[in-house]
Design a protein around this motif. Structure first.
Motif, PDB file in Angstrom:
ATOM      1  N   MET A 141       9.425 -16.746   5.622  1.00  0.00           N
ATOM      2  CA  MET A 141       8.869 -15.605   6.380  1.00  0.00           C
ATOM      3  C   MET A 141       7.544 -16.027   6.999  1.00  0.00           C
ATOM      4  O   MET A 141       6.704 -16.624   6.320  1.00  0.00           O
ATOM      5  CB  MET A 141       8.627 -14.406   5.443  1.00  0.00           C
ATOM      6  N   LYS A 142       7.384 -15.723   8.267  1.00  0.00           N
ATOM      7  CA  LYS A 142       6.105 -16.007   8.937  1.00  0.00           C
ATOM      8  C   LYS A 142       5.921 -15.016  10.088  1.00  0.00           C
ATOM      9  O   LYS A 142       6.893 -14.362  10.499  1.00  0.00           O
ATOM     10  CB  LYS A 142       6.052 -17.450   9.429  1.00  0.00           C
ATOM     11  N   ASN A 143       4.701 -14.929  10.597  1.00  0.00           N
ATOM     12  CA  ASN A 143       4.374 -13.930  11.642  1.00  0.00           C
ATOM     13  C   ASN A 143       4.872 -12.529  11.261  1.00  0.00           C
ATOM     14  O   ASN A 143       5.454 -11.819  12.085  1.00  0.00           O
ATOM     15  CB  ASN A 143       4.998 -14.299  12.993  1.00  0.00           C
ATOM     16  N   VAL A 144       4.692 -12.173  10.018  1.00  0.00           N
ATOM     17  CA  VAL A 144       5.245 -10.893   9.549  1.00  0.00           C
ATOM     18  C   VAL A 144       4.330  -9.747   9.990  1.00  0.00           C
ATOM     19  O   VAL A 144       3.178  -9.665   9.555  1.00  0.00           O
ATOM     20  CB  VAL A 144       5.402 -10.887   8.003  1.00  0.00           C
ATOM     21  N   GLU A 145       4.891  -8.899  10.829  1.00  0.00           N
ATOM     22  CA  GLU A 145       4.121  -7.748  11.311  1.00  0.00           C
ATOM     23  C   GLU A 145       4.572  -6.506  10.546  1.00  0.00           C
ATOM     24  O   GLU A 145       5.764  -6.168  10.568  1.00  0.00           O
ATOM     25  CB  GLU A 145       4.367  -7.566  12.811  1.00  0.00           C
ATOM     26  N   VAL A 146       3.630  -5.877   9.870  1.00  0.00           N
ATOM     27  CA  VAL A 146       3.967  -4.658   9.106  1.00  0.00           C
ATOM     28  C   VAL A 146       3.862  -3.483  10.076  1.00  0.00           C
ATOM     29  O   VAL A 146       2.759  -3.059  10.430  1.00  0.00           O
ATOM     30  CB  VAL A 146       3.031  -4.483   7.886  1.00  0.00           C
ATOM     31  N   LYS A 147       5.032  -2.992  10.493  1.00  0.00           N
ATOM     32  CA  LYS A 147       5.025  -1.941  11.527  1.00  0.00           C
ATOM     33  C   LYS A 147       5.126  -0.544  10.920  1.00  0.00           C
ATOM     34  O   LYS A 147       4.973   0.448  11.624  1.00  0.00           O
ATOM     35  CB  LYS A 147       6.190  -2.169  12.490  1.00  0.00           C
ATOM     36  N   PHE A 148       5.432  -0.481   9.622  1.00  0.00           N
ATOM     37  CA  PHE A 148       5.533   0.851   9.005  1.00  0.00           C
ATOM     38  C   PHE A 148       4.140   1.311   8.552  1.00  0.00           C
ATOM     39  O   PHE A 148       3.240   0.491   8.339  1.00  0.00           O
ATOM     40  CB  PHE A 148       6.539   0.849   7.848  1.00  0.00           C
ATOM     41  N   PRO A 149       3.931   2.629   8.411  1.00  0.00           N
ATOM     42  CA  PRO A 149       2.597   3.125   8.058  1.00  0.00           C
ATOM     43  C   PRO A 149       2.194   2.797   6.624  1.00  0.00           C
ATOM     44  O   PRO A 149       3.014   2.892   5.715  1.00  0.00           O
ATOM     45  CB  PRO A 149       2.706   4.640   8.268  1.00  0.00           C
ATOM     46  N   LEU A 150       0.953   2.406   6.469  1.00  0.00           N
ATOM     47  CA  LEU A 150       0.377   2.179   5.144  1.00  0.00           C
ATOM     48  C   LEU A 150      -0.739   3.216   4.975  1.00  0.00           C
ATOM     49  O   LEU A 150      -1.722   3.228   5.728  1.00  0.00           O
ATOM     50  CB  LEU A 150      -0.146   0.740   5.068  1.00  0.00           C
ATOM     51  N   ILE A 151      -0.563   4.081   3.997  1.00  0.00           N
ATOM     52  CA  ILE A 151      -1.483   5.228   3.810  1.00  0.00           C
ATOM     53  C   ILE A 151      -2.802   4.773   3.200  1.00  0.00           C
ATOM     54  O   ILE A 151      -2.817   4.035   2.208  1.00  0.00           O
ATOM     55  CB  ILE A 151      -0.829   6.291   2.887  1.00  0.00           C
ATOM     56  N   GLU A 152      -3.885   5.252   3.782  1.00  0.00           N
ATOM     57  CA  GLU A 152      -5.217   5.109   3.156  1.00  0.00           C
ATOM     58  C   GLU A 152      -5.331   6.261   2.153  1.00  0.00           C
ATOM     59  O   GLU A 152      -5.136   7.419   2.524  1.00  0.00           O
ATOM     60  CB  GLU A 152      -6.293   5.247   4.243  1.00  0.00           C
ATOM     61  N   ASP A 153      -5.621   5.924   0.901  1.00  0.00           N
ATOM     62  CA  ASP A 153      -5.635   7.008  -0.104  1.00  0.00           C
ATOM     63  C   ASP A 153      -6.790   6.843  -1.089  1.00  0.00           C
ATOM     64  O   ASP A 153      -6.595   6.923  -2.310  1.00  0.00           O
ATOM     65  CB  ASP A 153      -4.277   7.043  -0.836  1.00  0.00           C
ATOM     66  N   ILE A 154      -7.960   6.638  -0.516  1.00  0.00           N
ATOM     67  CA  ILE A 154      -9.164   6.425  -1.339  1.00  0.00           C
ATOM     68  C   ILE A 154      -9.357   7.556  -2.367  1.00  0.00           C
ATOM     69  O   ILE A 154      -9.744   7.310  -3.505  1.00  0.00           O
ATOM     70  CB  ILE A 154     -10.419   6.358  -0.416  1.00  0.00           C
ATOM     71  N   LYS A 155      -9.078   8.778  -1.939  1.00  0.00           N
ATOM     72  CA  LYS A 155      -9.305   9.914  -2.860  1.00  0.00           C
ATOM     73  C   LYS A 155      -8.108  10.156  -3.770  1.00  0.00           C
ATOM     74  O   LYS A 155      -8.105  11.087  -4.568  1.00  0.00           O
ATOM     75  CB  LYS A 155      -9.597  11.177  -2.045  1.00  0.00           C
ATOM     76  N   MET A 156      -7.078   9.355  -3.619  1.00  0.00           N
ATOM     77  CA  MET A 156      -5.864   9.431  -4.451  1.00  0.00           C
ATOM     78  C   MET A 156      -5.128  10.774  -4.321  1.00  0.00           C
ATOM     79  O   MET A 156      -4.417  11.182  -5.240  1.00  0.00           O
ATOM     80  CB  MET A 156      -6.200   9.176  -5.923  1.00  0.00           C
ATOM     81  N   ASP A 157      -5.322  11.434  -3.181  1.00  0.00           N
ATOM     82  CA  ASP A 157      -4.665  12.742  -3.010  1.00  0.00           C
ATOM     83  C   ASP A 157      -3.145  12.610  -3.055  1.00  0.00           C
ATOM     84  O   ASP A 157      -2.463  13.345  -3.758  1.00  0.00           O
ATOM     85  CB  ASP A 157      -5.065  13.358  -1.657  1.00  0.00           C
ATOM     86  N   VAL A 158      -2.626  11.651  -2.283  1.00  0.00           N
ATOM     87  CA  VAL A 158      -1.160  11.490  -2.228  1.00  0.00           C
ATOM     88  C   VAL A 158      -0.672  10.822  -3.520  1.00  0.00           C
ATOM     89  O   VAL A 158       0.327  11.238  -4.122  1.00  0.00           O
ATOM     90  CB  VAL A 158      -0.746  10.667  -0.990  1.00  0.00           C
ATOM     91  N   ALA A 159      -1.404   9.804  -3.978  1.00  0.00           N
ATOM     92  CA  ALA A 159      -0.990   9.081  -5.197  1.00  0.00           C
ATOM     93  C   ALA A 159      -0.859  10.040  -6.378  1.00  0.00           C
ATOM     94  O   ALA A 159       0.103   9.965  -7.154  1.00  0.00           O
ATOM     95  CB  ALA A 159      -1.998   7.984  -5.509  1.00  0.00           C
ATOM     96  N   ASN A 160      -1.802  10.965  -6.511  1.00  0.00           N
ATOM     97  CA  ASN A 160      -1.730  11.918  -7.633  1.00  0.00           C
ATOM     98  C   ASN A 160      -0.550  12.874  -7.498  1.00  0.00           C
ATOM     99  O   ASN A 160       0.110  13.201  -8.478  1.00  0.00           O
ATOM    100  CB  ASN A 160      -3.039  12.706  -7.750  1.00  0.00           C
ATOM    101  N   LYS A 161      -0.274  13.290  -6.268  1.00  0.00           N
ATOM    102  CA  LYS A 161       0.859  14.208  -6.069  1.00  0.00           C
ATOM    103  C   LYS A 161       2.171  13.573  -6.498  1.00  0.00           C
ATOM    104  O   LYS A 161       3.112  14.253  -6.878  1.00  0.00           O
ATOM    105  CB  LYS A 161       0.975  14.592  -4.587  1.00  0.00           C
ATOM    106  N   PHE A 162       2.249  12.238  -6.366  1.00  0.00           N
ATOM    107  CA  PHE A 162       3.493  11.536  -6.684  1.00  0.00           C
ATOM    108  C   PHE A 162       3.451  10.820  -8.046  1.00  0.00           C
ATOM    109  O   PHE A 162       4.334  10.024  -8.356  1.00  0.00           O
ATOM    110  CB  PHE A 162       3.837  10.533  -5.574  1.00  0.00           C
ATOM    111  N   GLY A 163       2.424  11.080  -8.836  1.00  0.00           N
ATOM    112  CA  GLY A 163       2.371  10.460 -10.175  1.00  0.00           C
ATOM    113  C   GLY A 163       2.238   8.956 -10.116  1.00  0.00           C
ATOM    114  O   GLY A 163       2.725   8.238 -10.998  1.00  0.00           O
TER     115      GLY A 163
END
Ligand code: BEZ
Length: 225
Positions: free
Chosen positions: A98-120
């Motif tokens: 694998m090379k030149n791998v472009e991550v085109k899907f969204p990566l969530i910024e979750d500094i406050k852990m709002d989403v992470a906490n909702k999903f355990g």
């Protein structure tokens, strides 16, 4: 300050709704994902080795998931700028062909852990890093499968794709899938709900099914390749 109590979402629950800033702009779940399967997954931190191999692998498979009407969403408890810097670095790396791998899907910024906490996703392993969680969510925004891995164990993305295919097959044909099922393998006909159906199933011969016993009947699938 009032402490928020989060209930861990379970298989069969509606996936918690959220709005988030991501590397692909703002997203609103489930509104932006109507009619799509979603794989929401978390990783402990950017610029860490196991996570890097996971992102290279998942990003390389993104088109395969898109072909299955499935969107990928990543998450970690890092800032947007850390995400951007890490994804740019990933593009420079070479690993396992694998090379030149472009991550085109969204990566969530979750500094406050709002989403992470909702999903355990924040568990006893660390109070500031998410575990490696995977949620497969169906087009009606219902959680259909959950995987949790600890930080030290990289996930098997072929298995995640296999599980997605099994869920889609089960929904389409009303069947279940046996151990180690792969697309094209025979599937399992739901267990009879009455003595009459059990008897009929054992007494009726058909080219489309094979029964080991009344409760274990396989539907013969046509091999596609
Ligand atoms: C890793 O991705 O390599 C990693 C992340 C957090 C803790 C340990 C390992």
């Amino acid at each position: 300050m009032e402490e928020k109590i989060y209930k861990m979402p379970l298989i069969g629950d509606p996936a918690p709704a959220f709005e988030a800033v991501t590397t692909q702009g703002k997203i609103k779940f489930p509104e932006d994902y109507q009619g799509k399967w979603v794989i929401l997954f978390s990783h402990p931190a950017d610029f860490t080795p196991v996570c890097t191999t996971e992102f290279m692998t998942f990003a390389t498979m993104a088109d395969e998931f898109a072909a299955l009407n499935t969107e990928l969403i990543g998450l970690s408890v890092d800032s947007l700028y850390a995400h951007i810097a890490w994804l740019r670095k990933i593009q420079e790396l070479k690993w396992k062909g694998m090379k030149n791998v472009e991550v085109k899907f969204p990566l969530i910024e979750d500094i406050k852990m709002d989403v992470a906490n909702k999903f355990g996703m924040i568990q006893s392993q660390s109070s500031t890093q998410a575990v490696r969680a995977v949620f497969i969510i169906d087009p009606k925004a219902v959680i259909r499968l959950i995987l949790y891995y600890p930080a030290a164990v990289g996930r098997n993305f072929d298995e995640i794709k296999r599980a997605l295919l099994a869920l889609q097959k089960a929904d389409k044909d009303g069947v279940a899938t046996p151990a180690n099922w792969r697309p094209g393998d025979d599937t399992i006909i739901p267990t009879p709900g009455s003595c009459g159906v059990a008897k009929e199933r054992m007494e009726t011969k058909s080219e489309d099914k094979v029964c080991l016993d009344w409760f274990l009947c396989f539907k013969k699938e046509k091999k596609t390749n």
